[in-house]
Design an enzyme around this catalytic site. Structure first.
Site, PDB file in Angstrom:
ATOM      1  N   SER A  16     -11.898 -62.283 -37.855  1.00 18.92           N
ATOM      2  CA  SER A  16     -11.166 -61.113 -38.368  1.00 18.92           C
ATOM      3  C   SER A  16     -12.123 -60.072 -38.921  1.00 18.92           C
ATOM      4  O   SER A  16     -11.776 -58.901 -39.062  1.00 18.92           O
ATOM      5  CB  SER A  16     -10.201 -61.542 -39.478  1.00 18.92           C
ATOM      6  N   GLY A  54      -5.330 -60.270 -50.290  1.00 17.64           N
ATOM      7  CA  GLY A  54      -5.233 -61.633 -49.777  1.00 17.64           C
ATOM      8  C   GLY A  54      -3.779 -62.004 -49.533  1.00 17.64           C
ATOM      9  O   GLY A  54      -3.469 -62.872 -48.735  1.00 17.64           O
ATOM     10  N   LEU A  98      -0.944 -60.263 -47.802  1.00 16.52           N
ATOM     11  CA  LEU A  98      -0.992 -59.123 -46.886  1.00 16.52           C
ATOM     12  C   LEU A  98       0.073 -58.074 -47.205  1.00 16.52           C
ATOM     13  O   LEU A  98       1.085 -58.355 -47.838  1.00 16.52           O
ATOM     14  CB  LEU A  98      -0.891 -59.615 -45.445  1.00 16.52           C
ATOM     15  N   ASN A 123      -6.298 -55.812 -33.712  1.00 13.83           N
ATOM     16  CA  ASN A 123      -6.988 -56.806 -32.872  1.00 13.83           C
ATOM     17  C   ASN A 123      -6.008 -57.711 -32.145  1.00 13.83           C
ATOM     18  O   ASN A 123      -6.404 -58.678 -31.526  1.00 13.83           O
ATOM     19  CB  ASN A 123      -8.024 -57.596 -33.699  1.00 13.83           C
ATOM     20  N   HIS A 135      -8.296 -68.236 -35.780  1.00 12.60           N
ATOM     21  CA  HIS A 135      -8.143 -67.498 -37.030  1.00 12.60           C
ATOM     22  C   HIS A 135      -8.605 -68.359 -38.206  1.00 12.60           C
ATOM     23  O   HIS A 135      -8.284 -69.542 -38.285  1.00 12.60           O
ATOM     24  CB  HIS A 135      -6.665 -67.124 -37.218  1.00 12.60           C
ATOM     25  N   ARG A 157      17.490 -50.104 -74.264  1.00 15.18           N
ATOM     26  CA  ARG A 157      16.981 -49.286 -73.153  1.00 15.18           C
ATOM     27  C   ARG A 157      16.844 -47.828 -73.585  1.00 15.18           C
ATOM     28  O   ARG A 157      15.921 -47.128 -73.160  1.00 15.18           O
ATOM     29  CB  ARG A 157      17.864 -49.411 -71.911  1.00 15.18           C
ATOM     30  N   SER A 169      19.406 -45.094 -65.769  1.00 12.81           N
ATOM     31  CA  SER A 169      19.836 -46.366 -66.362  1.00 12.81           C
ATOM     32  C   SER A 169      18.756 -46.994 -67.241  1.00 12.81           C
ATOM     33  O   SER A 169      19.037 -47.494 -68.322  1.00 12.81           O
ATOM     34  CB  SER A 169      20.212 -47.368 -65.269  1.00 12.81           C
ATOM     35  N   GLU A 191      10.862 -51.347 -55.116  1.00  9.40           N
ATOM     36  CA  GLU A 191      10.237 -51.930 -56.301  1.00  9.40           C
ATOM     37  C   GLU A 191       8.838 -52.456 -56.025  1.00  9.40           C
ATOM     38  O   GLU A 191       7.971 -52.436 -56.909  1.00  9.40           O
ATOM     39  CB  GLU A 191      11.122 -53.051 -56.861  1.00  9.40           C
ATOM     40  N   ARG A 233      21.394 -53.371 -71.815  1.00 12.93           N
ATOM     41  CA  ARG A 233      22.234 -52.234 -71.435  1.00 12.93           C
ATOM     42  C   ARG A 233      23.072 -51.714 -72.600  1.00 12.93           C
ATOM     43  O   ARG A 233      23.134 -50.511 -72.846  1.00 12.93           O
ATOM     44  CB  ARG A 233      23.152 -52.657 -70.295  1.00 12.93           C
TER      45      ARG A 233
END
Lengths: 615, 615
Positions: free
Chosen positions: A31, A115, A117, A177, A253, A308, A335, A356, A463
């Site tokens: 790789s 590491g 991905l 590749n 690999h 909050r 919110s 997120e 909340r």
């Protein structure tokens, strides 16, 4: 460097990759070999970087998103004179800086741990955002990605984010590749397939033969001259390029070459080219970070305020005093109340939309440039970014994450919106801090304190409105707690945090009327816990009853154990937590159904007394 | 239905959405109103569904990915005669089936729980895969998505997966109302922006005015007639359509209408149209699921076998006996050993490439059609799918998840590849089962046992070879444990699982030579734990020393507490776990550095004896 030199440098990077993996007996030379020419051209002709001064603000940033190709990175570090050949051959040894996958904990030239991905590009977007919108310098961000990792949705969150922010200081180099770990990728060498996707997301693309150093050189030049959008250089390469026994073959690999000596010979033998990497430009300090006193908001006892809301107000105030504080949100700032910060400091607010993973990655990228990010969403939805939080911890990144709408106390919206596993998730992160305030003043103090901590810091907010329990001058050290009820006759200790604190207080009052005295501890610092206070309570009362708006595993109930894990006597333990799957109901109905409201707490204590479990 | 009737039905769905939210005092009527015409046309003219027989194999499947628009779904259920008006008005009440976000736990017509955005389409891909590749019937899968949720990378993982599998039985209807929760989306009403993305990923697209019922009708027809690729119907709509006070306005997400009566009047008042939904076609059973005896692989004591190898072998054998078992993997099947199954049962193996969210979502979709999925990746990378696991639990979905390469024991690859928080993550999931075998025979038995459990089941496997501890006829009930060393003189109990079992046994032998007897428990069932055995050990030895290849929070050490949370006396506790950030090193060096190898265990026990902590 000219073509001949670049080709030679590419071969050296291959040879050194093969040598490092051979010395280690493991690693990913094939790789590395596919991307060697891509790296050679970048290092010699385009990267501007002072390896003696990795913190230089003018340095370009390079992120190896395909972190398993670490031999290539370390070979490049050697070619740049940053490490010597002896160190190169310590690859993957105990104590070596050259880990299997690179981390900034050990190497100053690594921006972020990779590491897992599909994370390098998302973090790079954060770094590029810092450059474009905050630092306003002209450093360039280069990311080397694998083709397999483009299957991760996080890559497309990043692609969307980068194009929307017009990050023309960002270049993604895709090492196509065609071979993943197990076998061929979905698209093989079809560069057009990737180009269509990047273009659709608003990127400029260049397709190139990744082993033609002149073409690669031109492609990078085209990336540098492209304005208003990021560029993806899509490079057709061969895994294991240059060694016939492994070139473009499956099943190889993550394995050292079968015959390293032969491979090195085939690659033309070892070389010792030294690259004079371009110096970073002298930076003009366009953006001075202002710091001043922080005046946190204050509330009086008896007011009813949602934590909050307190978070939003405190963050905005923190932003007034500290110019290095930035905020991110996942399209729910109305919110989470991050909108209070956004309104006062729009230039330091980053809307990440409903993505997120990208939000947390961008925070990590911003933090790597010295900014102090606070990223917020519903606590439930931060689970989406768990792997990014995990990798941020591997990086040692300092980020503040804030989860609102925690627990069944949100009421009618139902279980999909309830954070009921967030404490478990954040507690299990290495070196994390987990905070769960019960009132507005406590929230404000903790929001400010978080900025000065190391590692991953998590704040859990609620909340609904709740009574202000503490005066505005009360202090809440991280690792501390507050004893809210205490007497010499306490028969059990109620340990609560957040929404269960008022419930525990009400239960204590009701029990007191029945002649049962109980201690009440507000364990706002869930990690680290206040060992001394918990141990004293154990000694005094012999039994700890924990009450939490969270699943029974991994939260407050487990956290108190941290005070008793050295073989000392452990008090009796009773745990009230959410054990059933909630539906929709009012907040009060939810707390009652889960058995964590004042009535349930009092009933539990009464039962313990009747059963003579407690003294 | 004709245009006029469809328009009337759309208005009825709006009115009922407004009424339901008004009755609840919360909910998302405006998000329902934008999609009302899209739903009306689908329900009346295209969906084939027998509401009296939700399990009918020929039923089309409908998934409301924008789960907050639940009033629309329930209004449609009413129009179809599945619920009555009285029940509609119980929306969001305690005990009502009509939750804030729909879940199949309560409603038989709901395929999967939604409410965490960007999950409906990924799960739908699993449902469509089942139809296309396994059931081979001609049911159609319809998904109604919001535009905001297209920012989630998981949507693009799903888009990639669906196109690659040529799922022309799948239609995504995108309700492009341009307004998210906080404000405008990135692309507003730019349908082309979405079309470019879907097309680049290989989808057919149709752009349409989402309030023109004839156009919508034609668009669905075009989707039905499109072969070889999935279709995205991109519909331009207005949030709050039909009521001027809220139509296309910001700041009104997730709120009942300010004046419901006025809004209902503006919408033309209540209606009571009843839709005769098309019957599903009579299904021919093209695919009979074969079941027979399961002959698990067997290993002899003294062999050295990695539990990941045992997993692969056992799964392949399970697949021989049970035709309903399917497997999925995230492009690492050569490492997880799911490849053993893939080779023997290619028609039941699903390569999901590096997209763990999509892998888990597809498993949930397959499970909803009665298949028994096993989905595997590295334990570390399953954190990527945490939110999908959480929502699968809300659904009550029965899926088996297998995490390989757990812990520091993997060695050189370093922390990015080490699952060190997976036990905490899976323990905190509601109603989950968490299993961590130490040898090959135990693994095989547990792999088979998982298939028969409810909810989320997690199996943790290890990379390296380990000795076969148990004979092939030993049985391992879920919720059980094995006492491997026991005597009347035991001074402490070592509780281990997985890779720490051989270490604990070696430590016990070493301590025995020093005259210190210890009990050893193999706690392979981490959740639920074997309370009786742990309590007996506590009574007999007074101290439990847990040893785990996992961070110290939320794993084995916390799990043993489940036996002592009812107020009974708690034994002394000592916890050996991974407390520092590992680097690269050999497996043995890693275990030693983390303080969880035999030597460290023995040293800890010796210290406890010297300090007279234990008897």
């Amino acid at each position: 460097m000219n073509s001949g030199e670049l080709t030679e440098l590419g071969q050296q990077l291959r040879v050194d990759s093969v040598r490092a993996a051979a010395a280690a007996g493991s690693g990913h030379p094939t790789s590395s070999m596919s991307a060697a020419d891509l790296m050679a051209v970048l290092l010699a002709n385009h990267l501007r970087y002072d390896f003696d001064r990795p913190a230089h603000p003018g340095n370009d940033r390079f992120i190896l998103s395909k972190g398993h190709a670490s031999p290539l990175l370390y070979a490049a570090f050697k070619a740049a004179g940053a490490i010597d050949d002896e160190e190169l051959l310590t690859f993957r040894e105990l104590g070596s800086r050259l880990e299997g996958h690179p981390t900034p904990r050990r190497l100053p030239w690594v921006e972020t741990a990779t590491g897992s991905l599909g994370q390098g590009l998302p973090v790079a977007v954060g770094v590029a955002l810092a450059g474009k919108r905050l630092d306003r310098d002209d450093h360039r961000v280069w990311v080397l990605c694998g083709d397999s990792e483009l299957a991760e949705g996080s890559v497309w969150e990043a692609a969307e984010h980068a194009a929307h922010e017009h990050l023309d200081n960002l270049t993604a180099i895709i090492d196509v590749n065609r071979l993943g770990q197990r076998g061929p990728t979905r698209h093989g060498h079809d560069l057009d397939a990737y180009a269509r996707r990047f273009q659709a997301f608003g990127w400029h693309t260049v397709e190139v033969d990744g082993h033609d150093v002149d073409a690669v050189d031109r492609a990078y030049g085209e990336a540098l001259s492209t304005k208003g959008q990021p560029t993806a250089v899509l490079a057709r390469t061969l895994k294991g390029k240059g060694v016939e026994a492994v070139e473009d073959r499956e099943g190889l690999h993550g394995k050292p070459l079968p015959d390293a000596d032969e491979a090195i010979a085939e690659l033309g033998g070892p070389r010792d080219l030294r690259v004079e990497v371009h110096e970073p430009p002298t930076t003009r300090m366009l953006h001075a970070v202002r710091t001043g006193p922080v005046e946190l908001p204050r509330w009086e006892r008896g007011e009813e305020v949602a934590t909050r809301d307190a978070y939003g107000r405190a963050l905005a105030a923190l932003g007034d005093g500290r110019g290095d504080v930035v905020a991110l949100d996942g399209e729910v700032s109305d919110s989470t109340r991050a909108e209070f910060f956004a309104k006062e400091h729009p230039e330091r607010f980053f809307e990440c939309y409903i993505a997120e993973q990208q939000m947390v990655a961008a925070a990590v990228g911003l933090a790597s440039r010295g900014w102090v990010p606070y990223a917020s969403s519903f606590a439930a939805f931060l689970t989406r970014a768990h792997d990014f939080v995990r990798m941020a911890s591997v990086s040692g990144a300092g980020v503040n994450l804030v989860g609102s709408h925690a627990g069944v106390a949100i009421g009618q919206d139902g279980p999909s919106q309830m954070g009921l596993e967030d404490l478990a998730m954040f507690r299990a992160v290495h070196d994390s801090t987990v905070l769960y305030p019960c009132d507005a003043n406590q929230t404000a103090q903790l929001v400010a304190a978080m900025a000065g901590l190391d590692g991953i810091r998590y704040l859990r907010t609620s909340r609904g409105k709740s009574p202000v329990v503490y005066g505005p001058d009360e202090r809440f050290p991280v690792g501390g707690s507050k004893v809210l009820r205490s007497s010499a006759e306490d028969r059990v200790t109620l340990v609560a945090a957040g929404v269960t604190v008022p419930e525990a207080l009400a239960a204590a009052d009701a029990l007191d009327r029945d002649g049962i005295r109980v201690r009440v501890i507000d364990l706002y610092s869930v990690k680290p816990v206040d060992r001394a206070t918990l141990r004293q309570a154990a000694e005094d009362t012999g039994c700890l009853l924990t009450v939490e708006d969270h699943h029974q595993e991994g939260g407050l109930g487990d956290a108190v154990l941290d005070a008793f894990l050295d073989g000392r006597p452990v008090p009796r333990l009773v745990r009230l937590a959410v054990r059933t799957m909630p539906g929709s109901a009012s907040p009060a109905e939810q707390l009652h159904a889960a058995g964590i409201d004042a009535e349930s707490i009092a009933a539990s204590v009464t039962l313990l007394v009747e059963q003579a479990v407690v003294r």
